[in-house]
Motif scaffolding. Structure first.
Motif, short mmCIF file in Angstrom:
data_model
loop_
_atom_site.label_atom_id
_atom_site.label_comp_id
_atom_site.label_asym_id
_atom_site.label_seq_id
_atom_site.Cartn_x
_atom_site.Cartn_y
_atom_site.Cartn_z
N PHE A 135 0.83 -1.20 0.00
CA PHE A 135 0.00 0.00 0.00
C PHE A 135 0.87 1.26 0.00
CE2 PHE A 135 -2.14 3.47 2.23
CZ PHE A 135 -3.23 3.64 1.40
N PHE A 136 1.86 1.29 0.86
CA PHE A 136 2.64 2.52 1.00
C PHE A 136 3.71 2.70 -0.09
CE2 PHE A 136 0.93 2.41 5.34
CZ PHE A 136 0.43 3.69 5.39
N THR A 137 4.18 1.58 -0.69
CA THR A 137 5.25 1.73 -1.69
C THR A 137 4.76 1.61 -3.13
OG1 THR A 137 5.75 -0.64 -1.58
CG2 THR A 137 7.03 0.81 -0.14
N ILE A 138 3.58 1.02 -3.33
CA ILE A 138 3.09 0.84 -4.70
C ILE A 138 1.76 1.57 -4.91
CG2 ILE A 138 2.39 -0.82 -6.48
CD1 ILE A 138 5.30 -1.19 -5.77
N THR A 139 0.73 1.14 -4.18
CA THR A 139 -0.62 1.65 -4.43
C THR A 139 -0.71 3.16 -4.21
OG1 THR A 139 -1.34 -0.46 -3.52
CG2 THR A 139 -3.04 1.15 -4.02
N LEU A 140 -0.27 3.61 -3.03
CA LEU A 140 -0.40 5.03 -2.70
C LEU A 140 0.43 5.92 -3.63
CD1 LEU A 140 -1.90 6.89 -0.80
CD2 LEU A 140 -0.05 6.68 0.84
N PRO A 141 1.71 5.59 -3.87
CA PRO A 141 2.47 6.44 -4.81
C PRO A 141 1.86 6.47 -6.21
CG PRO A 141 3.97 5.00 -3.60
CD PRO A 141 2.58 4.57 -3.25
N LEU A 142 1.35 5.34 -6.68
CA LEU A 142 0.79 5.31 -8.04
C LEU A 142 -0.57 6.02 -8.09
CD1 LEU A 142 1.75 1.76 -9.36
CD2 LEU A 142 2.74 3.97 -9.96
N ALA A 143 -1.24 6.11 -6.94
CA ALA A 143 -2.56 6.75 -6.91
C ALA A 143 -2.46 8.20 -6.43
CB ALA A 143 -3.50 5.95 -6.01
N ARG A 144 -1.23 8.71 -6.27
CA ARG A 144 -1.04 9.98 -5.57
C ARG A 144 -1.82 11.14 -6.19
NH1 ARG A 144 3.88 9.22 -8.42
NH2 ARG A 144 3.92 10.70 -10.13
N ARG A 145 -1.92 11.17 -7.52
CA ARG A 145 -2.65 12.28 -8.15
C ARG A 145 -4.09 12.34 -7.66
NH1 ARG A 145 -1.51 14.28 -13.07
NH2 ARG A 145 0.65 14.16 -13.71
N GLY A 146 -4.76 11.21 -7.74
CA GLY A 146 -6.16 11.15 -7.33
C GLY A 146 -6.31 11.41 -5.85
N VAL A 147 -5.37 10.88 -5.06
CA VAL A 147 -5.47 11.05 -3.61
C VAL A 147 -5.25 12.52 -3.24
CG1 VAL A 147 -4.39 10.47 -1.40
CG2 VAL A 147 -4.79 8.68 -3.09
N VAL A 148 -4.27 13.16 -3.87
CA VAL A 148 -4.01 14.59 -3.59
C VAL A 148 -5.24 15.40 -4.00
CG1 VAL A 148 -2.66 16.59 -4.32
CG2 VAL A 148 -1.51 14.46 -3.72
N ALA A 149 -5.81 15.07 -5.13
CA ALA A 149 -7.02 15.78 -5.57
C ALA A 149 -8.13 15.62 -4.54
CB ALA A 149 -7.47 15.25 -6.93
N GLY A 150 -8.27 14.40 -4.01
CA GLY A 150 -9.29 14.13 -3.00
C GLY A 150 -9.04 14.91 -1.73
N ILE A 151 -7.77 14.96 -1.30
CA ILE A 151 -7.41 15.70 -0.09
C ILE A 151 -7.75 17.18 -0.27
CG2 ILE A 151 -5.42 16.55 1.22
CD1 ILE A 151 -4.22 13.73 0.95
N LEU A 152 -7.44 17.67 -1.45
CA LEU A 152 -7.68 19.08 -1.73
C LEU A 152 -9.17 19.41 -1.72
CD1 LEU A 152 -5.52 21.24 -2.68
CD2 LEU A 152 -7.05 21.31 -4.66
N LEU A 153 -9.93 18.55 -2.36
CA LEU A 153 -11.38 18.73 -2.38
C LEU A 153 -11.93 18.72 -0.96
CD1 LEU A 153 -12.73 16.49 -5.29
CD2 LEU A 153 -13.24 18.91 -4.88
N ALA A 154 -11.46 17.76 -0.18
CA ALA A 154 -11.93 17.63 1.20
C ALA A 154 -11.59 18.88 2.00
CB ALA A 154 -11.30 16.39 1.84
N PHE A 155 -10.36 19.37 1.80
CA PHE A 155 -9.91 20.56 2.52
C PHE A 155 -10.74 21.79 2.13
CE2 PHE A 155 -6.87 24.10 3.21
CZ PHE A 155 -6.64 23.91 4.55
#
Lengths: 221, 366
Positions: A135-155
């Motif tokens: 999760f921390f070395t593959i999934t999260l880094p590869l999904a970072r764009r979407g996750v950052v976008a989600g964090i930003l939306l949430a914020f």
């Protein structure tokens, strides 16, 4: 701007940040669980999480008020066990913002996780990696764009939240009053100049956040 | 045949789809080629061995311990099987550098040991200069090497390669086949290699397992399986009727002269060919021309002229398969009309002609 206004801005940012920190671990875990596995009751949980997005925020606030009030099931327990007051305190602000921003984070992160090709995760498994490491070395880094976008939306959603906050936290200056509540109050008090000033600050904060994220994404691409 | 490492009998069913499985699949040391047409279930078998797919029933044992047993509802997780897996498209982690990819599986080692092991493997595969590159900056051949490096750096018990050349263009493929053979020999890790390319199977395999319609139908030493297919379907799959061990006598004037069973054959040289090197000589039956002319009277462009005797004739639809014996056994495929014109009968002596480009050479000794 006066010291009181700076304080208001600082308070709003701190509340939004706190709610983000609160929803991030369970939000990402839930998004991952929804994206990668099929389980019984998955649709029900998905619907439940999405509910605050479509319900009137006031209704979400009302539900939170019931749950976290001193006589509510969760609020009562928190009070007995830890002596914690939630409703009409800054904790209620964080709670309201968290409830309202969770769906945005989960939905964005879920899509991002689902888009990570499972072959990378499978390959990592053949290389001996456990699920946490993957999760921390593959999934999260590869999904970072979407996750950052989600964090930003949430914020951004947190900074603009009004309905749920006023229901569960009230509008107590210096204690639970956030930017949108202060704007509302200024308009109520016929203080248009003050309202416009705070509205301008809201726009600047939102603009900065989006711009920063865009640049972050652009540099990594 | 060497010691058996892996024994597997299992079936993977797909809802509304095919059943894919193996019965008494035995793998020893060396390279085992899982050979079959597309859709014959080779990749599924490989994924089941890697632990990335679960069979519906059956069992897999490796070196005496259970990897999978449907009866006990047991499956050793992929991460505990200690295999090196190279999928068709290599699946290099796009966000990690070459060194990051290769070192990914070494998380249990101290940083210094890890760096040393990565450097050693990169050096061995000639990847040192690419260590800081990201996968999308690499050529297909380089990606293949990185994927191989990542799979072998942990020194796995079993290496699984799924169509290692599928993602490459043909010239690269021919060139890299020789390299891969060299590396696999050097590694000496039991290897299962999936391919649908008969020449790849011959060049890389010690033994071959032929897959057909989701089942393993034949297993044995590669050139023997290819020379003696158990059934028509396997014969069609291999599509090389004559496979003979030979030795390169000389390379001259852009041609290779190869000795096969006391007879010299002229062929076009291929990459990796060396004088005195061992090769497989492959001749497809439809490329063999038969003539009644005597040895002295032949005027033909074909360089290879062999005196042969007809052993037997078999009708195959509109064609006739003619089994011949000369310096070595040879098979020809003729139309019925051609066969009638030549009035072929067992015991007849004639000349078989094969053009130079139709004698395929596959270097064998690493």
């Amino acid at each position: 701007m006066s010291g009181a206004e700076w304080q208001l801005i600082g308070f709003s940012l701190r509340m939004a940040l706190a709610s983000l920190l609160l929803v991030l671990p369970p939000g990402l875990a839930l998004a991952w669980w929804l994206a990668k596995y099929n389980w019984r009751g998955k649709t029900f949980v998905e619907t439940l999480v999405t509910l605050p997005l479509v319900l009137p925020p006031v209704v979400t606030g009302l539900v939170l008020l019931e749950l976290f009030g001193r006589h509510g099931p969760i609020g009562g327990w928190l009070h007995r066990a830890f002596g914690l007051e939630v409703v009409f305190t800054w904790r209620a602000v964080v709670l309201a913002l968290a409830a309202m921003s969770l769906p945005l984070l989960v939905r964005a992160a879920r899509t991002a996780f689902a888009e990570v090709d499972t072959q990378y995760e499978q390959l990592a498994r053949t290389l001996g990696a456990g699920e946490w490491r993957i999760f921390f070395t593959i999934t999260l880094p590869l999904a970072r764009r979407g996750v950052v976008a989600g964090i930003l939306l949430a914020f951004a959603r947190s900074l603009g939240e009004f309905g749920a906050t006023i229901m569960v936290a009230g509008n107590i200056p210096g204690q639970t009053m956030t930017l949108p509540l202060a704007i509302y109050q200024a308009v109520q008090a016929d203080d248009d100049a003050h309202a416009w000033l705070l509205a301008g600050v809201s726009v600047i904060i939102a603009f900065t956040a989006v711009l920063a994220s865009e640049q972050l994404q652009g540099r990594r691409a | 045949m060497n010691a058996t490492r892996l024994i597997a009998t299992f079936v993977r069913t797909f809802p509304g789809g095919p059943e894919i499985g193996v019965e008494n699949l035995c793998l020893g040391d060396g390279v085992t080629v899982l050979f079959g047409a597309s859709g014959s279930g080779k990749s599924t078998i490989l994924r089941c061995l890697a632990g990335l797919d679960l069979p519906s029933r059956g069992q897999i044992q490796f070196a005496g311990s259970a990897w999978f047993d449907a009866a006990r509802r047991f499956s050793l997780p992929a991460r505990r099987r200690d295999v090196g897996y190279v999928p068709q498209n290599y699946a290099l982690f796009p966000h990690l550098t070459v060194a990051g990819n290769v070192g990914y599986g070494l998380f249990a080692l101290p940083a210094g040991d890890k760096a040393a092991r990565v450097a050693e493997t990169l050096g061995w595969l000639g990847l040192t200069d690419l260590a800081a590159r990201l996968p999308h900056m690499l050529s297909g051949g380089q990606q293949q090497r990185v994927a191989l490096a990542r799979a072998v750096v942990r020194r796995p018990q079993l290496l699984l390669l799924d169509e290692p050349f599928a993602a490459l263009d043909t010239p690269t493929r021919w060139h890299l086949r020789g390299e891969l053979r060299h590396w696999l020999r050097h590694l000496a890790i039991p290897t299962v290699l999936v391919t649908h390319d008969r020449f790849e199977a011959l060049a890389l395999g010690d033994t071959v397992v032929v897959m057909q319609a989701g089942r393993n139908v034949q297993q044995g030493v590669v050139h023997e399986v290819f020379s003696r297919p158990v059934n028509r379907a396997v014969a069609e799959l291999t599509a090389i009727e004559t496979i003979l061990p030979g030795r390169v006598r000389e390379l001259r004037d852009g041609l290779a002269v190869v000795a096969v069973g006391g007879q010299n054959l002229v062929a076009l040289p291929v990459a990796g060919l060396a004088t005195a090197g061992e090769v497989y000589v492959c001749i497809r039956a439809e490329d063999v021309i038969l003539t009644r002319d005597g040895p002295g009277a032949v005027t033909a462009s074909a360089r290879n002229r062999l005196a042969v005797t007809v052993q037997s004739l078999q009708r195959e639809g509109p064609q006739v398969r003619v089994n011949l014996e000369g310096a070595f056994p040879l098979t020809a495929l003729l139309t019925q009309a051609a066969c009638a014109e030549l009035a072929l009968h067992p015991g007849d002596s004639l000349m078989a002609l094969v053009k130079t480009p139709q004698v395929h050479l596959i270097p064998w000794s690493g």
